[in-house]
Motif scaffolding. Structure first.
Motif, PDB file in Angstrom:
ATOM      1  N   VAL A  23     -11.141   2.618  -8.619  1.00 22.69           N
ATOM      2  CA  VAL A  23      -9.731   3.001  -8.630  1.00 22.69           C
ATOM      3  C   VAL A  23      -8.918   1.890  -9.259  1.00 22.69           C
ATOM      4  O   VAL A  23      -9.302   0.723  -9.238  1.00 22.69           O
ATOM      5  CB  VAL A  23      -9.214   3.299  -7.206  1.00 22.69           C
ATOM      6  CG1 VAL A  23      -9.944   4.495  -6.607  1.00 22.69           C
ATOM      7  CG2 VAL A  23      -9.371   2.082  -6.293  1.00 22.69           C
TER       8      VAL A  23
ATOM      9  N   GLN B  46      -3.160   3.600  -7.899  1.00 19.14           N
ATOM     10  CA  GLN B  46      -3.691   4.959  -7.803  1.00 19.14           C
ATOM     11  C   GLN B  46      -3.556   5.474  -6.378  1.00 19.14           C
ATOM     12  O   GLN B  46      -3.803   4.757  -5.404  1.00 19.14           O
ATOM     13  CB  GLN B  46      -5.170   4.975  -8.216  1.00 19.14           C
ATOM     14  CG  GLN B  46      -5.818   6.359  -8.165  1.00 19.14           C
ATOM     15  CD  GLN B  46      -7.216   6.366  -8.745  1.00 19.14           C
ATOM     16  OE1 GLN B  46      -7.622   5.437  -9.448  1.00 19.14           O
ATOM     17  NE2 GLN B  46      -7.977   7.408  -8.462  1.00 19.14           N
TER      18      GLN B  46
ATOM     19  N   ALA C  51      -3.815   2.273  -3.963  1.00 20.25           N
ATOM     20  CA  ALA C  51      -4.706   1.123  -4.054  1.00 20.25           C
ATOM     21  C   ALA C  51      -3.880  -0.118  -4.343  1.00 20.25           C
ATOM     22  O   ALA C  51      -3.098  -0.154  -5.283  1.00 20.25           O
ATOM     23  CB  ALA C  51      -5.741   1.339  -5.146  1.00 20.25           C
TER      24      ALA C  51
ATOM     25  N   ARG D 111      -5.162  -0.199  -9.661  1.00 15.19           N
ATOM     26  CA  ARG D 111      -4.049  -0.584  -8.809  1.00 15.19           C
ATOM     27  C   ARG D 111      -2.905   0.406  -8.987  1.00 15.19           C
ATOM     28  O   ARG D 111      -2.480   0.692 -10.106  1.00 15.19           O
ATOM     29  CB  ARG D 111      -3.568  -1.991  -9.143  1.00 15.19           C
ATOM     30  CG  ARG D 111      -2.461  -2.471  -8.219  1.00 15.19           C
ATOM     31  CD  ARG D 111      -2.271  -3.956  -8.265  1.00 15.19           C
ATOM     32  NE  ARG D 111      -1.753  -4.436  -9.538  1.00 15.19           N
ATOM     33  CZ  ARG D 111      -1.317  -5.683  -9.730  1.00 15.19           C
ATOM     34  NH1 ARG D 111      -1.373  -6.566  -8.740  1.00 15.19           N
ATOM     35  NH2 ARG D 111      -0.860  -6.049 -10.901  1.00 15.19           N
TER      36      ARG D 111
ATOM     37  N   LEU E 261     -11.612  -0.134   0.385  1.00 19.25           N
ATOM     38  CA  LEU E 261     -11.804  -0.535  -1.006  1.00 19.25           C
ATOM     39  C   LEU E 261     -12.336  -1.962  -1.054  1.00 19.25           C
ATOM     40  O   LEU E 261     -11.925  -2.805  -0.264  1.00 19.25           O
ATOM     41  CB  LEU E 261     -10.486  -0.488  -1.775  1.00 19.25           C
ATOM     42  CG  LEU E 261      -9.670   0.812  -1.747  1.00 19.25           C
ATOM     43  CD1 LEU E 261      -8.388   0.631  -2.559  1.00 19.25           C
ATOM     44  CD2 LEU E 261     -10.482   1.991  -2.270  1.00 19.25           C
TER      45      LEU E 261
ATOM     46  N   PRO F 132       0.787  -1.238   0.000  1.00 13.33           N
ATOM     47  CA  PRO F 132       0.000   0.000   0.000  1.00 13.33           C
ATOM     48  C   PRO F 132       0.818   1.287   0.000  1.00 13.33           C
ATOM     49  O   PRO F 132       0.259   2.364  -0.202  1.00 13.33           O
ATOM     50  CB  PRO F 132      -0.822  -0.116   1.289  1.00 13.33           C
ATOM     51  CG  PRO F 132       0.014  -0.976   2.180  1.00 13.33           C
ATOM     52  CD  PRO F 132       0.673  -1.965   1.263  1.00 13.33           C
TER      53      PRO F 132
ATOM     54  N   TYR G  49      -7.629   0.929   4.931  1.00 10.73           N
ATOM     55  CA  TYR G  49      -6.457   1.781   5.151  1.00 10.73           C
ATOM     56  C   TYR G  49      -6.771   2.706   6.319  1.00 10.73           C
ATOM     57  O   TYR G  49      -7.763   3.438   6.276  1.00 10.73           O
ATOM     58  CB  TYR G  49      -6.172   2.624   3.914  1.00 10.73           C
ATOM     59  CG  TYR G  49      -5.851   1.853   2.654  1.00 10.73           C
ATOM     60  CD1 TYR G  49      -4.549   1.780   2.172  1.00 10.73           C
ATOM     61  CD2 TYR G  49      -6.848   1.211   1.924  1.00 10.73           C
ATOM     62  CE1 TYR G  49      -4.241   1.090   1.002  1.00 10.73           C
ATOM     63  CE2 TYR G  49      -6.561   0.520   0.756  1.00 10.73           C
ATOM     64  CZ  TYR G  49      -5.263   0.465   0.300  1.00 10.73           C
ATOM     65  OH  TYR G  49      -4.974  -0.213  -0.859  1.00 10.73           O
TER      66      TYR G  49
ATOM     67  N   THR H  52     -12.478  -5.168  -3.622  1.00  4.87           N
ATOM     68  CA  THR H  52     -11.950  -5.704  -4.865  1.00  4.87           C
ATOM     69  C   THR H  52     -13.035  -6.509  -5.586  1.00  4.87           C
ATOM     70  O   THR H  52     -14.071  -6.832  -5.003  1.00  4.87           O
ATOM     71  CB  THR H  52     -10.729  -6.598  -4.599  1.00  4.87           C
ATOM     72  OG1 THR H  52     -11.161  -7.786  -3.921  1.00  4.87           O
ATOM     73  CG2 THR H  52      -9.696  -5.869  -3.748  1.00  4.87           C
TER      74      THR H  52
ATOM     75  N   ILE I 184     -11.327  10.827  -4.378  1.00  7.16           N
ATOM     76  CA  ILE I 184     -11.626   9.525  -3.778  1.00  7.16           C
ATOM     77  C   ILE I 184     -12.899   9.666  -2.953  1.00  7.16           C
ATOM     78  O   ILE I 184     -12.928  10.359  -1.930  1.00  7.16           O
ATOM     79  CB  ILE I 184     -10.457   9.029  -2.907  1.00  7.16           C
ATOM     80  CG1 ILE I 184      -9.204   8.846  -3.751  1.00  7.16           C
ATOM     81  CG2 ILE I 184     -10.837   7.730  -2.204  1.00  7.16           C
ATOM     82  CD1 ILE I 184      -9.353   7.857  -4.888  1.00  7.16           C
TER      83      ILE I 184
ATOM     84  N   VAL J  31     -14.282   2.178  -4.211  1.00  9.68           N
ATOM     85  CA  VAL J  31     -14.253   2.828  -2.898  1.00  9.68           C
ATOM     86  C   VAL J  31     -15.591   2.615  -2.208  1.00  9.68           C
ATOM     87  O   VAL J  31     -16.642   2.937  -2.767  1.00  9.68           O
ATOM     88  CB  VAL J  31     -13.970   4.334  -3.043  1.00  9.68           C
ATOM     89  CG1 VAL J  31     -13.944   4.998  -1.660  1.00  9.68           C
ATOM     90  CG2 VAL J  31     -12.666   4.575  -3.790  1.00  9.68           C
TER      91      VAL J  31
ATOM     92  N   ILE K 152      -4.688   7.014  -3.144  1.00 12.13           N
ATOM     93  CA  ILE K 152      -6.010   7.139  -2.522  1.00 12.13           C
ATOM     94  C   ILE K 152      -5.965   7.939  -1.228  1.00 12.13           C
ATOM     95  O   ILE K 152      -7.002   8.363  -0.714  1.00 12.13           O
ATOM     96  CB  ILE K 152      -6.628   5.758  -2.244  1.00 12.13           C
ATOM     97  CG1 ILE K 152      -5.745   4.955  -1.278  1.00 12.13           C
ATOM     98  CG2 ILE K 152      -6.843   4.986  -3.537  1.00 12.13           C
ATOM     99  CD1 ILE K 152      -6.417   3.722  -0.708  1.00 12.13           C
TER     100      ILE K 152
END
Length: 247
Positions: free
Chosen positions: A188, A192, A115, A190, A162, A68, A172, A164, A182, A121, A194
């Motif tokens: 988003v 990016q 991300a 991978r 987030l 992350p 986070y 998936t 955001i 999100v 955030i």
């Protein structure tokens, strides 16, 4: 109601004690096993298989997750791994804590957080307001014998969540801010940005300093199970080594 047995979550201080069980199981120390393989070999094989299964479940069996924060690696300190003890609230950690000095690269306040996978999100604390000192003190007193889910959520500070494509939720925490654009419902990619490393939901954040910067990163395979739950430290490290693929 508080449930200390299932109390797991964020750490408010960089120095909070947390000890994960890194010992080898009794069966893996024992002698030979049937079929010619020794029990240590069988245990390693089973552990490797379990770790691979856990990692595939968390990543959707696809290309795995990115770290992350670009450039970091797994925390060297066991207390910063999922399942580590959090004595101050009679529970264990639900995720990884990335701190400067423990993850190979600097983790300064305000560093970009990305991300770890393509996702949508589902939470973005754009309007987060830090707790006052008196409220913080009361919260710590309240969690001494175990924290409720609502209390654990407050201890994570400012957050982005987030989801998936396979349903895994990435949480986070302790962010200093949320990146522009955001918001809930936004997709988003991978890598990016955030949010940004911070110390929200900690004693340093409450004090208004930039000390103790860190990122809490939790991987929830479903709403009741976090990555590494019930595993010992060696199993967590093995599974995480299969799960994270960069950058």
């Amino acid at each position: 109601a508080k449930t200390a047995a299932t109390d797991r979550g964020a750490s408010p201080r960089a120095g909070d004690p947390g000890v994960a069980d890194g010992s080898t199981s009794g069966s893996s120390r024992a002698g030979g096993a049937a079929g010619g393989a020794t029990e240590p070999e069988a245990a390693v094989s089973a552990s490797t298989s379990a770790a691979t299964t856990v990692a595939q479940a968390a990543s959707g069996g696809a290309a795995g997750l990115w770290y992350p924060i670009p450039g970091v690696r797994l925390p060297r300190t066991d207390s910063n791994l999922p399942g580590a003890e959090r004595a101050y609230r009679d529970g264990v950690s639900q995720g990884f804590d990335f701190h400067a000095g423990d993850v190979e690269v600097p983790v300064p306040y305000g560093a970009a957080v990305i991300a770890a996978a393509p996702a949508q999100v589902i939470r973005a604390d754009n309007a987060y307001v830090e707790m006052k000192a008196g409220v913080w003190d009361l919260l710590l007193a309240d969690v001494a014998d175990g924290a409720s889910e609502e209390e654990l959520d407050r201890l994570r500070g400012r957050q982005v969540w987030l989801r998936t494509p396979n349903g895994t939720v990435l949480r986070y925490g302790h962010l200093s801010g949320v990146a522009s654009g955001i918001e809930v419902g936004r997709n988003v990619y991978r890598g990016q940005v955030i949010g940004y490393v911070g110390n929200s939901g900690t004693d340093d954040g409450v004090a208004g300093t930039r000390d103790g910067a860190r990122l809490r990163f939790e991987i929830w395979e479903d709403e009741d199970t976090f990555f590494g739950e019930g595993a010992d430290v060696d199993e967590v490290r093995l599974a995480a080594a299969s799960l994270f693929v960069g950058p």
